[in-house]
Design a protein around this motif. Sequence first.
Motif, short mmCIF file in Angstrom:
data_model
loop_
_atom_site.label_atom_id
_atom_site.label_comp_id
_atom_site.label_asym_id
_atom_site.label_seq_id
_atom_site.Cartn_x
_atom_site.Cartn_y
_atom_site.Cartn_z
N ASN A 67 -13.49 -51.42 -31.83
CA ASN A 67 -12.39 -51.16 -30.91
C ASN A 67 -12.68 -49.95 -30.02
O ASN A 67 -12.29 -49.92 -28.85
N VAL A 68 -13.38 -48.95 -30.57
CA VAL A 68 -13.79 -47.80 -29.76
C VAL A 68 -14.76 -48.25 -28.68
O VAL A 68 -14.63 -47.88 -27.50
N TRP A 69 -15.74 -49.06 -29.05
CA TRP A 69 -16.74 -49.54 -28.09
C TRP A 69 -16.07 -50.32 -26.97
O TRP A 69 -16.44 -50.19 -25.80
N ARG A 70 -15.07 -51.11 -27.32
CA ARG A 70 -14.45 -51.97 -26.31
C ARG A 70 -13.44 -51.22 -25.45
O ARG A 70 -13.31 -51.50 -24.25
N GLY A 71 -12.71 -50.26 -26.00
CA GLY A 71 -11.59 -49.68 -25.27
C GLY A 71 -11.80 -48.30 -24.68
O GLY A 71 -10.90 -47.78 -24.03
N THR A 72 -12.98 -47.71 -24.86
CA THR A 72 -13.20 -46.34 -24.36
C THR A 72 -13.14 -46.28 -22.83
O THR A 72 -12.79 -45.24 -22.27
N ALA A 73 -13.48 -47.35 -22.16
CA ALA A 73 -13.52 -47.33 -20.69
C ALA A 73 -12.17 -46.94 -20.10
O ALA A 73 -12.12 -46.21 -19.10
N PHE A 74 -11.08 -47.41 -20.69
CA PHE A 74 -9.76 -47.07 -20.15
C PHE A 74 -9.53 -45.57 -20.20
O PHE A 74 -9.09 -44.96 -19.22
N SER A 75 -9.83 -44.94 -21.34
CA SER A 75 -9.66 -43.49 -21.45
C SER A 75 -10.58 -42.76 -20.48
O SER A 75 -10.18 -41.76 -19.88
N MET A 76 -11.79 -43.25 -20.32
CA MET A 76 -12.72 -42.61 -19.40
C MET A 76 -12.20 -42.64 -17.97
O MET A 76 -12.27 -41.64 -17.25
N LEU A 77 -11.64 -43.75 -17.55
CA LEU A 77 -11.11 -43.86 -16.20
C LEU A 77 -9.89 -42.96 -16.00
O LEU A 77 -9.74 -42.32 -14.95
N VAL A 78 -9.02 -42.90 -17.01
CA VAL A 78 -7.84 -42.03 -16.91
C VAL A 78 -8.26 -40.58 -16.80
O VAL A 78 -7.75 -39.83 -15.94
N TYR A 79 -9.19 -40.15 -17.64
CA TYR A 79 -9.60 -38.74 -17.64
C TYR A 79 -10.45 -38.41 -16.42
O TYR A 79 -10.42 -37.26 -15.94
N SER A 80 -11.21 -39.36 -15.92
CA SER A 80 -11.98 -39.10 -14.70
C SER A 80 -11.04 -38.81 -13.53
O SER A 80 -11.26 -37.89 -12.74
N ALA A 81 -9.98 -39.61 -13.42
CA ALA A 81 -9.00 -39.36 -12.36
C ALA A 81 -8.30 -38.02 -12.54
O ALA A 81 -8.06 -37.30 -11.57
N ALA A 82 -7.98 -37.67 -13.79
CA ALA A 82 -7.30 -36.40 -14.04
C ALA A 82 -8.21 -35.20 -13.75
O ALA A 82 -7.77 -34.21 -13.15
N LEU A 83 -9.47 -35.30 -14.15
CA LEU A 83 -10.40 -34.19 -13.90
C LEU A 83 -10.66 -33.99 -12.41
O LEU A 83 -10.89 -32.86 -11.96
N ASN A 84 -10.64 -35.07 -11.65
CA ASN A 84 -10.85 -34.93 -10.20
C ASN A 84 -9.71 -34.20 -9.52
O ASN A 84 -9.87 -33.71 -8.39
N GLU A 85 -8.54 -34.15 -10.17
CA GLU A 85 -7.39 -33.47 -9.58
C GLU A 85 -7.38 -31.97 -9.85
O GLU A 85 -6.55 -31.25 -9.28
N ILE A 86 -8.25 -31.49 -10.73
CA ILE A 86 -8.28 -30.05 -11.03
C ILE A 86 -8.98 -29.32 -9.88
O ILE A 86 -10.11 -29.67 -9.53
#
Length: 318
Positions: free
Chosen positions: A192-211
């Motif tokens: 489940n980690v292998w399959r679902g990590t992409a969603f968290s990565m996309l969310v955090y990538s967008a958040a980090l770009n806003e800093i």
Amino acid sequence: MTTASPTGPGRVVKTSPGPSGASPDPRARTAARVRRGLLRALPVSPAVVLLALFLAGPIGYCAYIAFTDLQLTGQAESSFIGLDNFREAFGDERFLNAVWLTLVFTVLSSLIGQNTLGLALASLMQRASKPVRTLTGAIVVTAWVLPEVVAGFLLYAFFRREGTLNAVLDFLHLPSQNWLFTLPILAVSFANVWRGTAFSMLVYSAALNEIPKEITEAAQVDGASGWRRMWHITLPMIRRSIGTNLMLNTLQTLSVFGLIWVMTRGGPGNRSQTLPLFMYEQAFQKSMIGYGTAVALLLLLVGSLFSLVYMRLLRTEV
């Protein structure tokens, strides 16, 4: 027009307006507010009707079934039995085992695995070159967009006794084992980690770009290490994104069925049988629809409790 009349030395009071300037009737004001409210609600009324028809309706019917002894076969009619299904669930060791495994699966694969790995990948991709970011993003997102059944077969081939993982361990002269038999809940959690990590990565990538870069650069000039910048600057500034990601990941993980079913079918025995699989077994394999629906309601309650906790955390401003 208002007039003033003396009531004492140096004091005046305003009198109410005459008939020509009379204030509106309270009932008329209430009716006007109701009309304005209805007009504002009119654009969203089709969505409300659809939600009530296809969401609230089935949930209400399932809530009723949970209090009956409805079965798929061997029964002419069902009867209302109150809380008997829920009493049976909490007295069933297999149900309690499924609750425990669901919590383990959710904590390992969602709260720790997907959340932590997604944040780590997003942070590393901020510093990587464009080709590396493109390649890494493509690989991670590909795992996410794969159908759950396909991902389950891939991870089954990876963890099985003659699978890829044991082939690599044998090549490195390390001990191998049948992972789907000895550590099934860890195997499905990793899947489940292998399959679902992409969603968290996309969310955090967008958040980090806003800093703002000025903040991190100022902290770096002041001598703050990478870990201190992450702990004292990055994490507080993306706290709301973390809460949102945890809530969505938790709700998705609680309902995972196909991935575990393809890999282990809840086995061996019931050592990887989470609540969705236990519910499926009771409702469709043993034909006890009422009991299975009661388990589904309890799972819905668990998801609602997680949502309330996360929503409460999200109310506080950074």
